[in-house]
Design a protein around this motif. Sequence first.
Motif: not given
Length: 132
Positions: A26, A50, A54, A57, A96, A113-114, A116, A121
């Motif tokens: 992650m 990602s 992340a 997000k 996420g 979080v990123s 998956s 997430d």
Amino acid sequence: MGITLAQAQAAIESAKMKAQELNLKMNIALVDAGANLVAFARMDNAWLGSVDIAIKKARTARFFDMPTGNLGQASQPGGPLYNIEHSNGGLITFPGGIPIKDANGEVIGAIGVSGSTVENDHAVAEAGVHAI
């Protein structure tokens, strides 16, 4: 007071532990109350694409003080916030990202979080929130 570096690092460690438990790689971002990046971790071999997700997000969760998945529900076609993801330099409106509150309920930052599925997430982000 906003999130401290020590709190952000504790959240990253907790999120990393959850990711390892789930056998995931992650990207984990923590922002302060002003949506400024405080801490970031890219686990070994986590997707490069990602990294930006992340961070966005975390920023999205702080901008609107709600989990990104909740904002996503309101931004669907026909919804009251349709196309909001095009504002603020680009938002992420799927799970996420989660705001982080202090003991008084005041938002002090957010985690994103990123790397998956959005379910994973979100689960890893929740682990980070619970560390604070």
